[in-house]
Motif scaffolding. Sequence first.
Motif, short mmCIF file in Angstrom:
data_model
loop_
_atom_site.label_atom_id
_atom_site.label_comp_id
_atom_site.label_asym_id
_atom_site.label_seq_id
_atom_site.Cartn_x
_atom_site.Cartn_y
_atom_site.Cartn_z
N PRO A 40 34.87 24.29 -95.58
CA PRO A 40 35.18 24.16 -94.13
C PRO A 40 34.10 23.53 -93.40
O PRO A 40 32.88 24.19 -93.42
N LEU A 41 34.06 22.64 -92.65
CA LEU A 41 32.82 21.97 -92.38
C LEU A 41 32.12 22.80 -91.03
O LEU A 41 30.83 22.91 -90.90
N ASP A 42 32.91 23.69 -90.60
CA ASP A 42 32.51 24.49 -89.64
C ASP A 42 31.72 25.85 -90.02
O ASP A 42 31.21 26.53 -89.37
N LEU A 43 31.84 25.85 -91.49
CA LEU A 43 31.05 26.96 -92.04
C LEU A 43 29.89 26.49 -92.97
O LEU A 43 29.45 27.28 -93.60
N LEU A 44 29.66 25.24 -92.94
CA LEU A 44 28.64 24.73 -93.81
C LEU A 44 27.37 24.29 -92.93
O LEU A 44 27.35 23.57 -91.81
N VAL A 45 26.19 24.45 -93.46
CA VAL A 45 24.93 23.88 -93.30
C VAL A 45 24.40 23.02 -94.66
O VAL A 45 24.41 23.71 -95.57
N ILE A 46 23.75 21.93 -94.31
CA ILE A 46 22.91 21.09 -95.38
C ILE A 46 21.68 21.40 -95.04
O ILE A 46 21.16 20.92 -93.78
N LYS A 47 20.72 21.98 -95.85
CA LYS A 47 19.24 22.03 -95.62
C LYS A 47 18.50 21.14 -96.55
O LYS A 47 18.61 21.21 -97.48
N THR A 48 18.03 20.14 -95.76
CA THR A 48 17.13 19.26 -96.72
C THR A 48 15.70 19.87 -97.00
O THR A 48 15.42 20.98 -96.44
#
Length: 421
Positions: free
Chosen positions: A257-265
């Motif tokens: 679910p996008l409200d639970l996701l972080v993408i870290k560069t």
Amino acid sequence: MYYAFSNIMVLTQANIQANVSQEEGDLLVWSTAPIDYHLVEAIRRKGIFRNVWYLERPMILMGKKVRSKIKGIRYKKKFYEEYLEKLFADQKYDEFVTSGFWNDTLLILKYLKKMNPNIKIGISEEGLLNYYCGDLHKHLYYMVQYTRKQKIRAYLNGGRLFKYVQKNIIADYLTAPGLMRQEVENKIYPLPPVDESNPVMKSIVDELFEEYQQRYQELLEEYNTRQVCYMISPHSRAYDPVDRNKDVLELVLNEVPLDLLVIKTHTNATKQRREFGNDIDQEVFIDRNVYLFEILLSQGCTNMEDKIFIVRNSSIAIYLTQMFKVEPTFIFIHRLCSRYHYGWDDCGDFYVADLKKNMKHPERVIVPNSYVELKVIINDLCSKFADKNKDTENENEIVLPDSYLEFREILSGLFKKNGED
């Protein structure tokens, strides 16, 4: 003399100087975009090092032709010699402590060796390569000399210095010596974790975290409310022939679910940090900030045991579990990458096995063998998180009694739950 070109190196080398070294030392930090200057200045204020200097990266155009490249290298060599002479003022050092011998590192060593022909080498870790990619001389360092072009460039910058490095390494400074698989010829110095047992480093972390709380308050709130962090690795065709980042990203976006996701560069990959995901950053939260990730999360997240990190074979697992002593769940996806399929990535499986041996909760390290399995694992973990949150909400639900009798029953139930009559 310490030379650092990443944030974790700055922290590690401060740990060495504060807890291992018996002599005064100076710190030279490569002044590039991935460096968190708040970290460097916090260490400067503690007085751990005698001097803290920044090394400006020379802006020299190399050109495309061979003659132009050679001319550019000459300018670069001249810059380093004059710049370092102004910084060091003929200071002689007995030991040069760094992690990897890139072209710029060779130029620094070349200058230091001119001042002291017998200078020795110490290796401070900076990721997995210092654990799993030793050379035939049983030393834990690494150089970028995979291709013919890279070997030529290393020779033009440092001559045969890499031969000197091989013969003069005297120490390895490691956060997690328990991960070691190979014997090394030189002495290994274990570094203490950054906690209450290490007051100097703990005070630096506390001071930096206070600054992070002000600077990254909204970012910390995002991490506290989100469960899954996909640590995207920069792609290099020389390292990994086929780029699978898009495939994994698509799966993660579809299953989490996008409200639970972080993408870290990746902090050290400037191009990727600036450009990755520009087409989706309105849909998903992407963290492109430059800071010491492990400090913000280990000190600021109240529910680290519930966090899920999707990584290829990132060293973040070493630093969170061994340096800061927190154990979230790690999903290692190295078996899905083409490098593994070519048979070039023994390091990934070794890392997973060794990490499990050094964790209190080894079951929190998971390795999918296929995309289908990764999908099942993500769904299962996200479902457990949702169920846990639901139970917490039910426990915190406010109950309004409709009668005196019901009020007595509620009180009785609460006392029994707490073990009272």
